[in-house]
Design a protein around this motif. Structure first.
Motif, PDB file in Angstrom:
ATOM      1  N   ALA A   1       0.895  -1.315   0.042  1.00 42.68           N
ATOM      2  CA  ALA A   1       0.313   0.306  -0.013  1.00 42.68           C
ATOM      3  C   ALA A   1       1.097   1.212  -0.219  1.00 42.68           C
ATOM      4  O   ALA A   1       0.389   1.862  -0.652  1.00 42.68           O
ATOM      5  N   ARG A   2       1.648   1.838   0.661  1.00 39.83           N
ATOM      6  CA  ARG A   2       3.157   2.561   0.990  1.00 39.83           C
ATOM      7  C   ARG A   2       3.752   2.932   0.272  1.00 39.83           C
ATOM      8  O   ARG A   2       3.776   3.898  -0.778  1.00 39.83           O
ATOM      9  N   LEU A   3       3.735   1.494  -1.257  1.00 39.77           N
ATOM     10  CA  LEU A   3       4.853   1.537  -2.221  1.00 39.77           C
ATOM     11  C   LEU A   3       3.488   1.640  -3.439  1.00 39.77           C
ATOM     12  O   LEU A   3       4.438   1.910  -4.321  1.00 39.77           O
ATOM     13  N   GLN A   4       2.329   1.376  -3.324  1.00 39.89           N
ATOM     14  CA  GLN A   4       1.162   1.850  -4.316  1.00 39.89           C
ATOM     15  C   GLN A   4       1.385   0.654  -5.494  1.00 39.89           C
ATOM     16  O   GLN A   4       1.832   1.716  -6.865  1.00 39.89           O
ATOM     17  N   VAL A   5       2.377  -0.470  -4.680  1.00 37.85           N
ATOM     18  CA  VAL A   5       2.097  -1.625  -5.763  1.00 37.85           C
ATOM     19  C   VAL A   5       1.180  -2.833  -5.571  1.00 37.85           C
ATOM     20  O   VAL A   5       0.576  -2.866  -4.909  1.00 37.85           O
ATOM     21  N   ASP A   6       1.195  -3.096  -7.350  1.00 38.22           N
ATOM     22  CA  ASP A   6       0.248  -4.965  -6.095  1.00 38.22           C
ATOM     23  C   ASP A   6       0.995  -5.586  -6.384  1.00 38.22           C
ATOM     24  O   ASP A   6       0.734  -6.668  -5.003  1.00 38.22           O
ATOM     25  N   THR A   7       2.210  -5.673  -6.761  1.00 37.09           N
ATOM     26  CA  THR A   7       2.809  -6.884  -6.516  1.00 37.09           C
ATOM     27  C   THR A   7       4.697  -6.188  -5.995  1.00 37.09           C
ATOM     28  O   THR A   7       4.873  -5.659  -6.924  1.00 37.09           O
ATOM     29  N   LEU A   8       4.975  -7.025  -4.910  1.00 36.58           N
ATOM     30  CA  LEU A   8       6.904  -6.078  -4.696  1.00 36.58           C
ATOM     31  C   LEU A   8       7.141  -7.055  -5.654  1.00 36.58           C
ATOM     32  O   LEU A   8       7.173  -7.906  -4.935  1.00 36.58           O
ATOM     33  N   ALA A   9       8.476  -6.481  -5.953  1.00 39.63           N
ATOM     34  CA  ALA A   9       9.022  -7.475  -6.529  1.00 39.63           C
ATOM     35  C   ALA A   9      10.059  -7.915  -6.046  1.00 39.63           C
ATOM     36  O   ALA A   9      10.783  -8.876  -6.423  1.00 39.63           O
ATOM     37  N   MET A  10      10.383  -7.507  -4.625  1.00 35.09           N
ATOM     38  CA  MET A  10      11.008  -8.144  -4.442  1.00 35.09           C
ATOM     39  C   MET A  10      11.253  -7.674  -2.604  1.00 35.09           C
ATOM     40  O   MET A  10      11.476  -6.355  -2.441  1.00 35.09           O
ATOM     41  N   VAL A  11      10.649  -8.941  -1.775  1.00 31.37           N
ATOM     42  CA  VAL A  11      11.204  -8.665  -0.199  1.00 31.37           C
ATOM     43  C   VAL A  11      11.842  -9.366   0.634  1.00 31.37           C
ATOM     44  O   VAL A  11      12.019 -10.583   0.066  1.00 31.37           O
ATOM     45  N   GLN A  12      12.833  -8.696   1.311  1.00 31.03           N
ATOM     46  CA  GLN A  12      13.946  -9.306   2.119  1.00 31.03           C
ATOM     47  C   GLN A  12      12.903  -8.987   3.425  1.00 31.03           C
ATOM     48  O   GLN A  12      13.052  -8.750   4.219  1.00 31.03           O
ATOM     49  N   LEU A  13      14.407 -10.635   4.017  1.00 25.42           N
ATOM     50  CA  LEU A  13      13.714 -10.609   5.507  1.00 25.42           C
ATOM     51  C   LEU A  13      14.538 -10.111   5.780  1.00 25.42           C
ATOM     52  O   LEU A  13      15.868 -10.171   6.248  1.00 25.42           O
ATOM     53  N   HIS A  14      14.267  -9.405   7.004  1.00 25.35           N
ATOM     54  CA  HIS A  14      15.344  -8.078   7.469  1.00 25.35           C
ATOM     55  C   HIS A  14      15.435  -8.319   8.664  1.00 25.35           C
ATOM     56  O   HIS A  14      15.632  -8.270   9.688  1.00 25.35           O
ATOM     57  N   CYS A  15      16.569  -9.186   8.782  1.00 25.04           N
ATOM     58  CA  CYS A  15      17.772  -9.238   9.971  1.00 25.04           C
ATOM     59  C   CYS A  15      17.446 -10.018  11.087  1.00 25.04           C
ATOM     60  O   CYS A  15      16.899  -9.534  12.307  1.00 25.04           O
ATOM     61  N   ILE A  16      16.211 -11.372  11.040  1.00 22.58           N
ATOM     62  CA  ILE A  16      14.932 -12.334  11.423  1.00 22.58           C
ATOM     63  C   ILE A  16      16.277 -12.545  12.658  1.00 22.58           C
ATOM     64  O   ILE A  16      17.057 -13.065  12.204  1.00 22.58           O
ATOM     65  N   PRO A  17      15.602 -13.336  13.105  1.00 23.59           N
ATOM     66  CA  PRO A  17      16.225 -13.948  14.591  1.00 23.59           C
ATOM     67  C   PRO A  17      16.996 -15.333  13.786  1.00 23.59           C
ATOM     68  O   PRO A  17      16.279 -15.794  12.785  1.00 23.59           O
ATOM     69  N   PHE A  18      17.803 -15.971  13.634  1.00 29.84           N
ATOM     70  CA  PHE A  18      18.082 -16.682  13.148  1.00 29.84           C
ATOM     71  C   PHE A  18      17.162 -17.939  13.634  1.00 29.84           C
ATOM     72  O   PHE A  18      17.364 -19.019  12.546  1.00 29.84           O
ATOM     73  N   ALA A  19      17.630 -18.409  14.686  1.00 28.76           N
ATOM     74  CA  ALA A  19      16.058 -19.928  14.913  1.00 28.76           C
ATOM     75  C   ALA A  19      15.111 -19.130  14.152  1.00 28.76           C
ATOM     76  O   ALA A  19      14.161 -20.379  13.640  1.00 28.76           O
ATOM     77  N   GLU A  20      14.585 -18.411  13.978  1.00 23.85           N
ATOM     78  CA  GLU A  20      13.343 -18.274  12.891  1.00 23.85           C
ATOM     79  C   GLU A  20      13.845 -18.691  11.757  1.00 23.85           C
ATOM     80  O   GLU A  20      12.735 -19.264  10.878  1.00 23.85           O
ATOM     81  N   LEU A  21      14.691 -18.638  11.119  1.00 28.87           N
ATOM     82  CA  LEU A  21      15.214 -18.828  10.002  1.00 28.87           C
ATOM     83  C   LEU A  21      15.347 -20.541   9.196  1.00 28.87           C
ATOM     84  O   LEU A  21      14.781 -20.716   8.990  1.00 28.87           O
ATOM     85  N   GLN A  22      15.744 -20.735  10.879  1.00 28.97           N
ATOM     86  CA  GLN A  22      16.052 -21.820  10.667  1.00 28.97           C
ATOM     87  C   GLN A  22      15.541 -23.243  10.815  1.00 28.97           C
ATOM     88  O   GLN A  22      14.912 -24.226  10.559  1.00 28.97           O
ATOM     89  N   ARG A  23      14.165 -22.784  11.630  1.00 30.07           N
ATOM     90  CA  ARG A  23      12.294 -23.017  11.862  1.00 30.07           C
ATOM     91  C   ARG A  23      11.685 -23.053  10.480  1.00 30.07           C
ATOM     92  O   ARG A  23      11.739 -24.044  10.422  1.00 30.07           O
TER      93      ARG A  23
END
Length: 328
Positions: A109-131
């Motif tokens: 909504a803020r970027l005013q697009v239907d589809t985001l070209a790329m979303v990156q996980l923003h340095c989330i906890p390693f344990a969450e990545l591993q899950r």
């Protein structure tokens, strides 16, 4: 004009020098509409097509500025990548599919697009990545058309290798610079072999490698270079690459003899990064049009010699690495 490179096998093409948009959120100090317009217009003028933002930059203000600008100045060649996962609703232990979906929808909504070209996980906890659940959720969001591609912004070599070996990321955003070279050994070759795009952040080590700071340097209270020098707010490696500030200034002085004739320190640092074939784009922050133009010029400078690369690698191992705090 800035040269372009493929972002791995994603099909996206990005400028070698990218624009970091954290400062547009006002987190480093007040930014006016006119300043934002000047910065983004300057990026367009020199062919900087890769723009990096996040939903937490100014609590969405950076994305809103970008969305408004791109609606008024459409340009199909731009690749706008945002990040999710560090908002209070999610970080550090509130990760659910619906909360991540809500964050992505808010960015759309803020970027005013239907589809985001790329979303990156923003340095989330390693344990969450591993899950692993977050990657299954992102696969689902791709199928729904909310996002076209996904990747991860990580802080350590271990996290980067995990993402490359265990997930379907299209891109990785890494801390990588002359004062933090470890990603070059395993991560970059593996990313290149797997067709994963590499986005470099902190290429100038929070401004250290611009070569203009002194030990008396003062930063505003809102600036992470003030409040996170010792890792009080987030990973210490995100500020000055984890080096104690005064020691880092001494190391910069010791690097000066390696700067080739006709280049300055910042150009050396950025050119060194671009000489790594696995690198798709190097994010550079900018508070003025002049900074963007100077950074963009590096794209057309000649590669450093093999001898210079060897000397810089040896300098890192002998003088720098032992002083880095936090997990590399």
């Amino acid at each position: 004009m800035v040269k372009q490179r493929p972002l791995g096998n994603s099909g996206l093409v990005t400028s070698e020098i990218g624009l970091g948009c954290w400062q547009l959120g006002g987190d480093w100090g007040p930014v006016s509409d006119a300043q934002v317009s000047s910065i983004l217009s300057a990026a367009d003028a020199v062919g900087v097509t890769f723009w990096d933002t996040a939903d937490v930059y100014g609590s969405g203000v950076s994305e809103m500025f970008i969305g408004n600008y791109t609606q008024s100045e459409p340009k199909p060649s731009r690749v706008i990548v945002t990040k999710a996962g560090r908002s209070a609703e999610l970080y550090p232990q509130g990760y659910t599919q619906e909360k991540l979906r809500a964050a992505i929808n808010a960015s759309r909504a803020r970027l005013q697009v239907d589809t985001l070209a790329m979303v990156q996980l923003h340095c989330i906890p390693f344990a969450e990545l591993q899950r692993g659940d977050v990657f299954r959720w992102l696969d689902g969001f791709k199928q729904e058309g909310l996002i076209a591609h996904y990747g991860a912004s990580v802080e350590t070599v271990e996290e980067a290798l995990f993402c490359l070996n265990e997930t379907g990321v299209a891109s990785l955003q890494l801390i990588f610079n002359l004062l933090r070279q470890d990603m070059a050994a395993q991560v970059l070759p593996l990313a290149q072999s797997k067709g994963v795009g590499v986005i470099v952040r902190l290429g100038l080590a929070s401004g250290l490698l611009a070569g203009k700071m002194t030990k008396e340097q003062q930063f505003s209270p809102q600036d992470h270079r003030s409040y996170n020098q010792d890792g009080a707010a987030f990973h210490v490696g995100e500020t000055f690459s984890g080096l104690p500030f005064e020691l880092a200034i001494d190391l910069i002085d010791q690097l000066r003899p390696f700067v080739p004739a006709g280049m300055n320190m910042a150009q050396l640092a950025l050119r060194w990064l671009l000489d790594h074939e696995a690198v798709s784009s190097v994010i550079t922050g900018a508070s003025s049009a002049e900074q963007i133009q100077r950074n963009a010029e590096v794209s057309n400078l000649p590669a450093l010699t093999g001898e210079t690369h060897q000397q810089l690698a040896e300098f890192y191992q002998r003088k720098v690495r032992e002083h880095i705090r936090g997990t590399i």
